[in-house]
Motif scaffolding. Sequence first.
Motif, PDB file in Angstrom:
ATOM      1  N   ARG A 183      24.229  30.292  88.937  1.00  0.00           N
ATOM      2  CA  ARG A 183      24.234  31.479  89.783  1.00  0.00           C
ATOM      3  C   ARG A 183      23.077  32.428  89.471  1.00  0.00           C
ATOM      4  O   ARG A 183      22.476  32.999  90.373  1.00  0.00           O
ATOM      5  CB  ARG A 183      25.580  32.197  89.619  1.00  0.00           C
ATOM      6  CG  ARG A 183      25.819  33.330  90.580  1.00  0.00           C
ATOM      7  CD  ARG A 183      27.163  33.921  90.327  1.00  0.00           C
ATOM      8  NE  ARG A 183      27.467  33.633  88.918  1.00  0.00           N
ATOM      9  CZ  ARG A 183      28.221  34.339  88.117  1.00  0.00           C
ATOM     10  NH1 ARG A 183      28.820  35.354  88.550  1.00  0.00           N
ATOM     11  NH2 ARG A 183      28.411  34.033  86.862  1.00  0.00           N
ATOM     12  N   ASP A 184      22.770  32.625  88.190  1.00  0.00           N
ATOM     13  CA  ASP A 184      21.662  33.522  87.831  1.00  0.00           C
ATOM     14  C   ASP A 184      20.328  32.985  88.341  1.00  0.00           C
ATOM     15  O   ASP A 184      19.440  33.757  88.714  1.00  0.00           O
ATOM     16  CB  ASP A 184      21.597  33.734  86.320  1.00  0.00           C
ATOM     17  CG  ASP A 184      22.800  34.525  85.795  1.00  0.00           C
ATOM     18  OD1 ASP A 184      23.442  35.227  86.597  1.00  0.00           O
ATOM     19  OD2 ASP A 184      23.070  34.442  84.583  1.00  0.00           O
ATOM     20  N   ASP A 185      20.183  31.659  88.381  1.00  0.00           N
ATOM     21  CA  ASP A 185      18.978  31.051  88.936  1.00  0.00           C
ATOM     22  C   ASP A 185      18.895  31.328  90.440  1.00  0.00           C
ATOM     23  O   ASP A 185      17.828  31.646  90.960  1.00  0.00           O
ATOM     24  CB  ASP A 185      18.962  29.536  88.698  1.00  0.00           C
ATOM     25  CG  ASP A 185      18.933  29.173  87.225  1.00  0.00           C
ATOM     26  OD1 ASP A 185      18.461  29.985  86.410  1.00  0.00           O
ATOM     27  OD2 ASP A 185      19.397  28.069  86.884  1.00  0.00           O
ATOM     28  N   THR A 186      20.029  31.220  91.127  1.00  0.00           N
ATOM     29  CA  THR A 186      20.072  31.516  92.559  1.00  0.00           C
ATOM     30  C   THR A 186      19.633  32.953  92.824  1.00  0.00           C
ATOM     31  O   THR A 186      18.833  33.219  93.721  1.00  0.00           O
ATOM     32  CB  THR A 186      21.486  31.274  93.136  1.00  0.00           C
ATOM     33  OG1 THR A 186      21.747  29.869  93.113  1.00  0.00           O
ATOM     34  CG2 THR A 186      21.622  31.783  94.555  1.00  0.00           C
ATOM     35  N   VAL A 187      20.125  33.887  92.011  1.00  0.00           N
ATOM     36  CA  VAL A 187      19.753  35.296  92.163  1.00  0.00           C
ATOM     37  C   VAL A 187      18.244  35.461  92.007  1.00  0.00           C
ATOM     38  O   VAL A 187      17.594  36.151  92.806  1.00  0.00           O
ATOM     39  CB  VAL A 187      20.520  36.185  91.151  1.00  0.00           C
ATOM     40  CG1 VAL A 187      19.979  37.595  91.130  1.00  0.00           C
ATOM     41  CG2 VAL A 187      22.015  36.185  91.475  1.00  0.00           C
ATOM     42  N   ALA A 188      17.658  34.818  91.003  1.00  0.00           N
ATOM     43  CA  ALA A 188      16.214  34.918  90.763  1.00  0.00           C
ATOM     44  C   ALA A 188      15.416  34.312  91.920  1.00  0.00           C
ATOM     45  O   ALA A 188      14.411  34.886  92.352  1.00  0.00           O
ATOM     46  CB  ALA A 188      15.845  34.232  89.448  1.00  0.00           C
TER      47      ALA A 188
ATOM     48  N   ARG B  79      15.557  36.567  94.935  1.00  0.00           N
ATOM     49  CA  ARG B  79      14.746  37.764  94.706  1.00  0.00           C
ATOM     50  C   ARG B  79      13.270  37.470  95.018  1.00  0.00           C
ATOM     51  O   ARG B  79      12.536  38.335  95.480  1.00  0.00           O
ATOM     52  CB  ARG B  79      14.910  38.204  93.245  1.00  0.00           C
ATOM     53  CG  ARG B  79      14.287  39.525  92.891  1.00  0.00           C
ATOM     54  CD  ARG B  79      14.586  39.952  91.459  1.00  0.00           C
ATOM     55  NE  ARG B  79      14.217  38.925  90.478  1.00  0.00           N
ATOM     56  CZ  ARG B  79      15.039  38.414  89.572  1.00  0.00           C
ATOM     57  NH1 ARG B  79      16.291  38.813  89.477  1.00  0.00           N
ATOM     58  NH2 ARG B  79      14.619  37.489  88.724  1.00  0.00           N
TER      59      ARG B  79
ATOM     60  N   GLU C 282      23.821  24.913  93.465  1.00  0.00           N
ATOM     61  CA  GLU C 282      23.932  25.062  92.007  1.00  0.00           C
ATOM     62  C   GLU C 282      24.632  23.850  91.414  1.00  0.00           C
ATOM     63  O   GLU C 282      25.693  23.451  91.892  1.00  0.00           O
ATOM     64  CB  GLU C 282      24.694  26.341  91.675  1.00  0.00           C
ATOM     65  CG  GLU C 282      23.971  27.583  92.160  1.00  0.00           C
ATOM     66  CD  GLU C 282      24.835  28.837  92.179  1.00  0.00           C
ATOM     67  OE1 GLU C 282      25.989  28.793  91.696  1.00  0.00           O
ATOM     68  OE2 GLU C 282      24.348  29.859  92.684  1.00  0.00           O
TER      69      GLU C 282
ATOM     70  N   ASP D 141      15.492  24.424  84.741  1.00  0.00           N
ATOM     71  CA  ASP D 141      14.881  25.068  83.578  1.00  0.00           C
ATOM     72  C   ASP D 141      13.944  24.087  82.855  1.00  0.00           C
ATOM     73  O   ASP D 141      14.222  22.890  82.812  1.00  0.00           O
ATOM     74  CB  ASP D 141      15.958  25.536  82.593  1.00  0.00           C
ATOM     75  CG  ASP D 141      16.904  26.562  83.193  1.00  0.00           C
ATOM     76  OD1 ASP D 141      16.576  27.131  84.248  1.00  0.00           O
ATOM     77  OD2 ASP D 141      17.969  26.796  82.582  1.00  0.00           O
TER      78      ASP D 141
ATOM     79  N   GLU E  51      16.173  31.852  85.589  1.00  0.00           N
ATOM     80  CA  GLU E  51      16.693  33.223  85.780  1.00  0.00           C
ATOM     81  C   GLU E  51      15.839  34.285  85.098  1.00  0.00           C
ATOM     82  O   GLU E  51      15.893  35.452  85.469  1.00  0.00           O
ATOM     83  CB  GLU E  51      18.152  33.332  85.311  1.00  0.00           C
ATOM     84  CG  GLU E  51      18.354  33.294  83.812  1.00  0.00           C
ATOM     85  CD  GLU E  51      18.591  31.924  83.229  1.00  0.00           C
ATOM     86  OE1 GLU E  51      19.085  31.841  82.087  1.00  0.00           O
ATOM     87  OE2 GLU E  51      18.274  30.910  83.899  1.00  0.00           O
ATOM     88  N   HIS E  52      15.037  33.900  84.104  1.00  0.00           N
ATOM     89  CA  HIS E  52      14.184  34.853  83.379  1.00  0.00           C
ATOM     90  C   HIS E  52      12.787  34.988  83.992  1.00  0.00           C
ATOM     91  O   HIS E  52      12.034  35.867  83.599  1.00  0.00           O
ATOM     92  CB  HIS E  52      14.031  34.435  81.912  1.00  0.00           C
ATOM     93  CG  HIS E  52      15.335  34.303  81.193  1.00  0.00           C
ATOM     94  ND1 HIS E  52      16.228  35.336  81.067  1.00  0.00           N
ATOM     95  CD2 HIS E  52      15.903  33.232  80.581  1.00  0.00           C
ATOM     96  CE1 HIS E  52      17.287  34.921  80.386  1.00  0.00           C
ATOM     97  NE2 HIS E  52      17.111  33.647  80.084  1.00  0.00           N
TER      98      HIS E  52
ATOM     99  N   SER F  10       9.371  37.009  89.846  1.00  0.00           N
ATOM    100  CA  SER F  10       9.287  36.549  91.234  1.00  0.00           C
ATOM    101  C   SER F  10       7.940  35.866  91.489  1.00  0.00           C
ATOM    102  O   SER F  10       7.870  34.855  92.203  1.00  0.00           O
ATOM    103  CB  SER F  10       9.478  37.714  92.198  1.00  0.00           C
ATOM    104  OG  SER F  10      10.796  38.213  92.085  1.00  0.00           O
TER     105      SER F  10
END
Length: 187
Positions: free
Chosen positions: A12-17, A20, A28, A56, A96-97, A100
């Motif tokens: 999910r954090d990857d999707t958010v990144a 963005r 996922e 990743d 996720e880190h 953009s």
Amino acid sequence: MKIKEIIVVEGRDDTVAIKRAVEADTIETSGSAINEAVIAQIRLAQQTRGVIIFTDPDFPGEKIRKTISSEIPGCKHAFLKKEDAKPKKGRGIGVEHASSEAIREALKSVKEEMIESIESEISKDDLLKAGLIGGQQAKSRRESLGIHLKIGYTNGKQLQKRLQMFQISRKAFLNAMDVILQEEHNE
């Protein structure tokens, strides 16, 4: 930037990144133990819109990439540099880190996996001569090669296969090695 293909990420954090950075849909995997329902979803996405695997730059990410590629041929691949996937503070590594800008750059440099196997222009002997396998600097040179060719990092055993999979020409390989050796010389 709008992406036609569906981007496969780990969580999910990857999707958010990703959202963005670009306008895109994601699937996922929820980790490296990909279940059959997720594989079926990715297979359908590949048939309808195409798939970009964007995991990743670590061992679990590579495991996911290989699992999907073996089940669903012809996927596209996006790779992040390890330094672009590290958090500003703390530990870990992941999409996720990434900024953009780094995500957009990786998606601009997508490599398409070839379904038909074609004889590689680059031999095992070429890899040995370039110091990419079996030497003290082999790992760091493979990391640099992955960055320059935008094919991600791979171990010595898998390097030739990765070069073949993305149809890296002998000329592109030699040009990248020239740059890497020049960088080493300037250090």
